[in-house]
Design an enzyme around this catalytic site. Structure first.
Site, PDB file in Angstrom:
ATOM      1  CE  LYS A   1       0.849   0.555   4.568  1.00 13.04           C
ATOM      2  NZ  LYS A   1       1.448   1.704   5.265  1.00 13.04           N
TER       3      LYS A   1
ATOM      4  CB  THR B   1      -1.024   4.407   3.654  1.00  6.86           C
ATOM      5  OG1 THR B   1      -1.075   3.542   4.786  1.00  6.86           O
ATOM      6  CG2 THR B   1       0.420   4.784   3.401  1.00  6.86           C
TER       7      THR B   1
END
Length: 338
Positions: free
Chosen positions: A196, A253
């Site tokens: 990610k 994120t």
């Protein structure tokens, strides 16, 4: 449950936040740092200004630059150092553990080791003999340290091949503002946590370039598809990528200013050179090295990852971001799928 002695190796933002959670839960906590100048600040002022600003830490978080003292008698040892330092720190750790101690080791860093392509839990397994540990687990999920220390409701997952180990981690860290789920998909959890960061770099670039919600949704969705494809190539459960360690971690994120990877992407989108971005951040940006590892793994496993490839080309080959976006939009038409 009985209170534990917990050693946290790495006094960056995430290591400090996890140490603080453990201390708030009443455990005995030792926070190891290789930077000796951090010790008096944490122990006397109860802050870690460089990483977490003026937030007050629990007074029972005790910092030390002596790893032997930190891990002595520990029931759990968390590895929260940068991926590139994990192997060296694990080697050092193994020299201080005793066969009559055997703590549970917990991988809490989200990355893949350059060169070997190993996940953090694999590195710990290779460097710390089975006779010196009771098991290995992983803690991951959408959990910026800045939010955790301010008691923003946070949900994470603790996993291990041995469910009892995962449940031990869960029991030690769960509280009213830090909720921990348990599971057994170590591969999917670690791939989700590492990959990610790559997509978050792209998200930061889109932000700076002025793209709106449509473009961001496209990046998140197709980026998650790439993460899932690569993880499944190594045996991950695809359902994991729909949970906290997958879409949850990707969301936080790739949308938050607290994400170093997102901020790095913002600077790249503004035209800064990679070396300038790294120097300006002053902290490890895991997504930069992970992008290279992910690209190489995709080539090795013949997994199609066009977004990851484009970000790799921007980072390592000087590709223009706008040109890369146009190439992605012009790819041959195909059916949607993971």
């Amino acid at each position: 449950m009985n209170k534990s002695k917990i050693a946290v190796l790495g006094a960056g933002s995430w290591g400090t936040a996890l140490a603080n959670v453990a201390a708030e839960n009443g455990h005995t906590v030792r926070l190891w740092t290789y930077k000796a100048d951090q010790v008096p600040e944490i122990n006397e002022q109860h802050t870690n200004q460089h990483y977490l600003g003026a937030v007050q830490l629990n007074a029972n978080v005790v910092a030390t630059a002596d790893m032997a003292a930190a891990v002595e008698g520990a029931d759990l040892v968390l590895s929260v150092v940068p991926t590139k330092a994990t192997r060296q720190v694990a080697q050092q750790l193994s020299t201080y553990l005793q066969t009559d101690q055997q703590p549970v080791l917990v991988a809490a860093t989200k990355g893949l080791e350059p060169g070997t392509f190993k996940r953090v839990s694999q590195i710990l397994a290779e460097e710390v003999p089975e006779t010196l540990r009771a098991g290995i687990g992983v803690i991951s999920g959408p959990s910026h340290a800045e939010g955790v220390v301010k008691h923003d409701p946070t949900l994470v997952t603790a996993v291990s091949d041995d469910l009892a180990v995962a449940e031990l981690i869960q029991a030690n860290f769960n509280n009213q503002t830090f909720r921990v789920y348990s599971g057994t998909d170590v591969i999917g959890t670690e791939f989700g946590g590492a990959l990610k960061n790559v997509i978050a770099i792209g998200a930061g670039a889109l932000e700076t370039l002025g793209y709106d919600a449509n473009a961001k949704a496209a990046l998140f969705t197709r980026g998650l598809a790439e993460i899932s494809r690569l993880g499944q190539a190594f045996g991950a459960n695809p359902i994991t990528f729909m949970g906290l360690a997958g879409v949850g971690d990707l969301f936080v994120t790739a949308t938050s200013i607290h994400s170093r990877n997102f901020r790095a992407g913002e600077q790249l989108g503004a035209g800064k050179a990679l070396n300038e971005v790294i120097e300006d951040m002053g902290m490890v940006i895991e997504g930069i090295s992970t992008t290279k590892v992910a690209y190489e793994l995709a080539q090795q496993k013949h997994v199609e990852m066009p977004i990851t490839t484009m970000i790799y080309q921007v980072l390592y080959q000087g590709k223009d971001i706008q040109a890369g976006i146009q190439e992605l939009m012009g790819r041959p038409l195909q059916k949607e799928g993971f």
